[in-house]
Design a protein around this motif. Structure first.
Motif, PDB file in Angstrom:
ATOM      1  N   TYR A 130       0.833  -1.196   0.000  1.00  0.00           N
ATOM      2  CA  TYR A 130       0.000   0.000   0.000  1.00  0.00           C
ATOM      3  C   TYR A 130       0.872   1.253   0.000  1.00  0.00           C
ATOM      4  O   TYR A 130       0.553   2.244  -0.630  1.00  0.00           O
ATOM      5  CB  TYR A 130      -0.904   0.033   1.239  1.00  0.00           C
ATOM      6  CG  TYR A 130      -1.960  -1.036   1.244  1.00  0.00           C
ATOM      7  CD1 TYR A 130      -2.968  -1.027   0.293  1.00  0.00           C
ATOM      8  CD2 TYR A 130      -1.953  -2.030   2.212  1.00  0.00           C
ATOM      9  CE1 TYR A 130      -3.942  -2.016   0.300  1.00  0.00           C
ATOM     10  CE2 TYR A 130      -2.923  -3.009   2.221  1.00  0.00           C
ATOM     11  CZ  TYR A 130      -3.913  -2.996   1.261  1.00  0.00           C
ATOM     12  OH  TYR A 130      -4.868  -3.960   1.264  1.00  0.00           O
ATOM     13  N   GLU A 131       1.978   1.196   0.750  1.00  0.00           N
ATOM     14  CA  GLU A 131       2.865   2.358   0.835  1.00  0.00           C
ATOM     15  C   GLU A 131       3.998   2.188  -0.164  1.00  0.00           C
ATOM     16  O   GLU A 131       4.781   1.234  -0.049  1.00  0.00           O
ATOM     17  CB  GLU A 131       3.477   2.476   2.236  1.00  0.00           C
ATOM     18  CG  GLU A 131       2.476   2.631   3.358  1.00  0.00           C
ATOM     19  CD  GLU A 131       1.625   3.872   3.204  1.00  0.00           C
ATOM     20  OE1 GLU A 131       2.082   4.823   2.531  1.00  0.00           O
ATOM     21  OE2 GLU A 131       0.499   3.885   3.722  1.00  0.00           O
ATOM     22  N   PRO A 132       4.153   3.111  -1.111  1.00  0.00           N
ATOM     23  CA  PRO A 132       5.213   2.959  -2.110  1.00  0.00           C
ATOM     24  C   PRO A 132       6.599   2.769  -1.471  1.00  0.00           C
ATOM     25  O   PRO A 132       7.420   2.009  -1.958  1.00  0.00           O
ATOM     26  CB  PRO A 132       5.156   4.275  -2.892  1.00  0.00           C
ATOM     27  CG  PRO A 132       3.781   4.792  -2.698  1.00  0.00           C
ATOM     28  CD  PRO A 132       3.321   4.297  -1.356  1.00  0.00           C
ATOM     29  N   GLN A 133       6.815   3.451  -0.324  1.00  0.00           N
ATOM     30  CA  GLN A 133       8.126   3.346   0.333  1.00  0.00           C
ATOM     31  C   GLN A 133       8.455   1.895   0.707  1.00  0.00           C
ATOM     32  O   GLN A 133       9.611   1.482   0.680  1.00  0.00           O
ATOM     33  CB  GLN A 133       8.104   4.229   1.590  1.00  0.00           C
ATOM     34  CG  GLN A 133       9.450   4.472   2.195  1.00  0.00           C
ATOM     35  CD  GLN A 133      10.365   5.261   1.273  1.00  0.00           C
ATOM     36  OE1 GLN A 133       9.975   6.303   0.743  1.00  0.00           O
ATOM     37  NE2 GLN A 133      11.566   4.761   1.052  1.00  0.00           N
ATOM     38  N   ARG A 151       1.146   2.964  -9.821  1.00  0.00           N
ATOM     39  CA  ARG A 151       1.425   4.378 -10.111  1.00  0.00           C
ATOM     40  C   ARG A 151       2.231   5.006  -8.982  1.00  0.00           C
ATOM     41  O   ARG A 151       3.187   5.726  -9.209  1.00  0.00           O
ATOM     42  CB  ARG A 151       0.126   5.152 -10.275  1.00  0.00           C
ATOM     43  CG  ARG A 151      -0.416   5.071 -11.640  1.00  0.00           C
ATOM     44  CD  ARG A 151      -1.380   6.244 -11.879  1.00  0.00           C
ATOM     45  NE  ARG A 151      -2.246   5.840 -12.955  1.00  0.00           N
ATOM     46  CZ  ARG A 151      -3.505   5.436 -12.782  1.00  0.00           C
ATOM     47  NH1 ARG A 151      -4.057   5.445 -11.605  1.00  0.00           N
ATOM     48  NH2 ARG A 151      -4.214   5.057 -13.822  1.00  0.00           N
ATOM     49  N   GLY A 152       1.822   4.717  -7.750  1.00  0.00           N
ATOM     50  CA  GLY A 152       2.516   5.292  -6.593  1.00  0.00           C
ATOM     51  C   GLY A 152       3.973   4.883  -6.568  1.00  0.00           C
ATOM     52  O   GLY A 152       4.862   5.712  -6.346  1.00  0.00           O
ATOM     53  N   VAL A 153       4.235   3.597  -6.816  1.00  0.00           N
ATOM     54  CA  VAL A 153       5.612   3.103  -6.791  1.00  0.00           C
ATOM     55  C   VAL A 153       6.422   3.760  -7.911  1.00  0.00           C
ATOM     56  O   VAL A 153       7.541   4.235  -7.697  1.00  0.00           O
ATOM     57  CB  VAL A 153       5.641   1.560  -6.945  1.00  0.00           C
ATOM     58  CG1 VAL A 153       7.053   1.071  -7.214  1.00  0.00           C
ATOM     59  CG2 VAL A 153       5.061   0.883  -5.713  1.00  0.00           C
ATOM     60  N   ARG A 161       5.880   6.556  -9.383  1.00  0.00           N
ATOM     61  CA  ARG A 161       6.093   7.984  -9.096  1.00  0.00           C
ATOM     62  C   ARG A 161       7.284   8.139  -8.168  1.00  0.00           C
ATOM     63  O   ARG A 161       8.137   8.993  -8.361  1.00  0.00           O
ATOM     64  CB  ARG A 161       4.853   8.569  -8.434  1.00  0.00           C
ATOM     65  CG  ARG A 161       4.147   9.597  -9.303  1.00  0.00           C
ATOM     66  CD  ARG A 161       3.142  10.444  -8.542  1.00  0.00           C
ATOM     67  NE  ARG A 161       2.323   9.727  -7.604  1.00  0.00           N
ATOM     68  CZ  ARG A 161       1.121   9.221  -7.882  1.00  0.00           C
ATOM     69  NH1 ARG A 161       0.602   9.345  -9.085  1.00  0.00           N
ATOM     70  NH2 ARG A 161       0.430   8.604  -6.964  1.00  0.00           N
ATOM     71  N   LEU A 162       7.344   7.267  -7.154  1.00  0.00           N
ATOM     72  CA  LEU A 162       8.446   7.346  -6.191  1.00  0.00           C
ATOM     73  C   LEU A 162       9.785   7.028  -6.870  1.00  0.00           C
ATOM     74  O   LEU A 162      10.797   7.672  -6.610  1.00  0.00           O
ATOM     75  CB  LEU A 162       8.189   6.358  -5.048  1.00  0.00           C
ATOM     76  CG  LEU A 162       9.191   6.345  -3.903  1.00  0.00           C
ATOM     77  CD1 LEU A 162       9.103   7.644  -3.104  1.00  0.00           C
ATOM     78  CD2 LEU A 162       8.926   5.176  -2.966  1.00  0.00           C
ATOM     79  N   ARG A 201     -10.364   0.940   0.767  1.00  0.00           N
ATOM     80  CA  ARG A 201      -9.892   1.450  -0.523  1.00  0.00           C
ATOM     81  C   ARG A 201     -10.088   0.382  -1.576  1.00  0.00           C
ATOM     82  O   ARG A 201      -9.866  -0.783  -1.347  1.00  0.00           O
ATOM     83  CB  ARG A 201      -8.402   1.776  -0.434  1.00  0.00           C
ATOM     84  CG  ARG A 201      -8.128   3.037   0.290  1.00  0.00           C
ATOM     85  CD  ARG A 201      -6.647   3.140   0.544  1.00  0.00           C
ATOM     86  NE  ARG A 201      -5.912   3.183  -0.716  1.00  0.00           N
ATOM     87  CZ  ARG A 201      -4.617   2.937  -0.775  1.00  0.00           C
ATOM     88  NH1 ARG A 201      -3.946   2.611   0.286  1.00  0.00           N
ATOM     89  NH2 ARG A 201      -3.990   3.005  -1.924  1.00  0.00           N
ATOM     90  N   GLU A 241      -3.349   1.623  -9.060  1.00  0.00           N
ATOM     91  CA  GLU A 241      -3.053   2.798  -8.242  1.00  0.00           C
ATOM     92  C   GLU A 241      -1.744   2.638  -7.474  1.00  0.00           C
ATOM     93  O   GLU A 241      -0.921   3.544  -7.407  1.00  0.00           O
ATOM     94  CB  GLU A 241      -4.180   3.029  -7.246  1.00  0.00           C
ATOM     95  CG  GLU A 241      -4.796   4.388  -7.422  1.00  0.00           C
ATOM     96  CD  GLU A 241      -5.943   4.595  -6.484  1.00  0.00           C
ATOM     97  OE1 GLU A 241      -5.764   4.384  -5.265  1.00  0.00           O
ATOM     98  OE2 GLU A 241      -7.031   4.955  -6.971  1.00  0.00           O
ATOM     99  N   GLU A 242      -1.554   1.458  -6.885  1.00  0.00           N
ATOM    100  CA  GLU A 242      -0.320   1.188  -6.142  1.00  0.00           C
ATOM    101  C   GLU A 242       0.880   1.235  -7.089  1.00  0.00           C
ATOM    102  O   GLU A 242       1.936   1.753  -6.747  1.00  0.00           O
ATOM    103  CB  GLU A 242      -0.370  -0.180  -5.458  1.00  0.00           C
ATOM    104  CG  GLU A 242      -1.259  -0.235  -4.224  1.00  0.00           C
ATOM    105  CD  GLU A 242      -2.717  -0.448  -4.541  1.00  0.00           C
ATOM    106  OE1 GLU A 242      -3.083  -0.446  -5.737  1.00  0.00           O
ATOM    107  OE2 GLU A 242      -3.514  -0.612  -3.592  1.00  0.00           O
TER     108      GLU A 242
END
Ligand code: AMP
Length: 430
Positions: free
Chosen positions: A326-329, A360-362, A364-365, A396, A357-358
């Motif tokens: 869930y958290e890209p970090q 995309r987040g990764v 982006r990071l 979510r 969505e996940e």
């Protein structure tokens, strides 16, 4: 740069040579001179960069004067305290301390929750100079007066960002209150978030900042690849990849404890030797699972994010994201388990349509897209509605909220490319 220029004495140089380290890693070259000089250090270094030796070696050097073979516990007060967020990391750091202090009469031990406290109390009473601990268990010892921290000279807060995530700061505060203010404080963290900087302000004095790896950087020798696949077919694709690429040691991340157990038993039933490590398992079970994996008695270790913190398995060639975190970090933390200390590694993500969505987040990071590889027979079925992966947080629904999140052409709901079959296929993909 060699170890010889860092100011370590001959016996510690012999130790690093015995371990086969030919040159210091960047965090070691940068941090060791400051630590030897007694300065506080705030270091951004992920697990796998050699950070443990970066703080243990210079501190062993500084504590040399205290080494003695006396029997009296009074001659062995705690001089160095290393706090870690998880039991696994505590055990691993304690192992490193034992390795690097081999031949010295400085005593070390580890204390952590989930095991009987009495044996720890007996050992603490005998006296120990270097103590590795998880915060909760150390507070128990402080409460029972089985440990005295009034002579601590060096405090290490390891994986400080994870301590923040896990809500340990109030505990850390109580522990720090038992340690002299004149101490040296070393804070290691995978990232320098604003919260970590605030933590440094609270616990450190004018620290030297060591930031060797750029923020969120990934080792150069690490190959990243993603495979599109429906959630329900991930386990079979994983087995296919393991067999096709003859993978021998694979660390697989799932989002949930239940997902970890289910996957492990499925793999087992399908003849892939496997064990699982997650928060619901007892400490003994976790240690056993880790040992089986380390010793190569099982091919696959399935883990959740929290349980995996601090796992150090040398030369781990493959990490698989069974589900994106869930958290890209956490993606960065997970894949940091491979490609360590110069060895090459591969990080594989099995991405289903509802994880757009996940993804995309990764991306982006990372500030780049992850190359996509295709196994034709496992491509997501374009006719099928995406089945949500196990979602436990706040309801979510990710990409599936807006209907089908991608097509086989790899486009998102707004037609933007998520991943594309025309992206160059990576080595080993078909
Ligand atoms: P750490 O970041 O402390 O978890 O260390 C990761 C791995 O790197 C451990 O297995 C260490 O044994 C190894 N290591 C530490 N320092 C060096 C070095 N200078 N050269 C090669 N390997 C190292």
């Amino acid at each position: 740069m060699t170890f010889d220029n860092l100011g370590l004495s001959a016996d510690l140089l012999a130790t690093v040579a015995r371990e086969g380290y030919t040159e210091p890693t960047p965090v070691q070259s940068a941090a060791i001179p400051f630590i030897l000089a007694g300065r506080d250090v705030l270091a951004a270094a992920q697990t796998g960069t050699g950070k443990t030796a970066a703080f243990v070696l210079p501190i062993l050097e500084r504590l040399r004067g205290h080494a003695n073979a006396g029997f009296s516990p009074a001659r062995h007060p705690v001089r160095m305290l290393i706090l870690t967020p998880t039991r696994e990391l505590a055990v691993q750091v304690a192992d490193a301390v034992k390795t690097y202090s081999h031949g010295s009469s400085l005593r070390s031990m580890v204390v952590y929750g989930g095991t009987r406290i009495d044996p720890e109390i007996k050992l603490l009473w005998k006296g120990v100079e270097i103590l590795v601990a998880t915060p909760g268990r150390l507070l128990d010892h402080i409460g029972q007066r089985s440990v005295n921290l009034s002579q601590v000279e060096v405090l290490v807060l390891d994986e400080a960002d994870r301590m923040l995530d896990m809500g340990f700061i109030p505990d850390v505060r109580k522990i720090v209150a038992c340690i002299p203010a004149s101490r040296q404080t070393l804070l290691f963290s995978a990232t320098f978030s604003d919260e970590v900087r605030r933590m440094a302000k609270e616990f450190q004095r004018d620290p030297e900042i060591v930031e060797v790896a750029a923020r969120n950087s990934i080792a150069d020798n690490l190959t990243q690849v993603l495979y599109p696949v429906d959630q329900s077919r991930k386990a079979d694709l994983l087995i296919h990849l393991i067999q096709r690429d003859k993978m021998e040691q694979v660390l697989v991340f799932t989002r949930s404890k239940l997902g970890a157990s289910r996957l492990a038993s499925y793999l087992d039933r399908r003849g892939v030797s496997c064990s699982a490590i997650h928060g619901d398992r007892s400490q003994t079970e976790r240690t056993r699972a880790l040992e089986a994996f380390r010793g190569r008695f099982v091919k696959v270790l399935v883990a959740t994010d929290v349980a995996s913190r601090g796992l150090d398995i040398e030369d781990l060639p493959y990490v698989v994201n069974y589900e994106l975190p869930y958290e890209p970090q956490d993606y960065i933390h997970r894949i940091g388990r491979t490609g360590r200390a110069g060895a090459s590694g591969t990080a594989i993500s099995l991405v289903s349509p509802d994880e757009v969505e996940e993804l995309r987040g990764v991306q982006r990071l990372l500030r780049k897209s992850i190359p996509c590889a295709i196994v034709e027979e496992y491509l997501p079925d374009p006719e099928r509605q995406p089945e949500p992966a196990s979602r436990s947080r706040g309801g979510r629904t990710g990409g599936s909220r807006s209907g089908r999140p991608w097509s086989q052409s790899g486009r998102g709901p707004a037609g933007e490319p998520i991943y594309s079959r025309s992206q160059p296929a990576v080595a080993g993909s078909r």
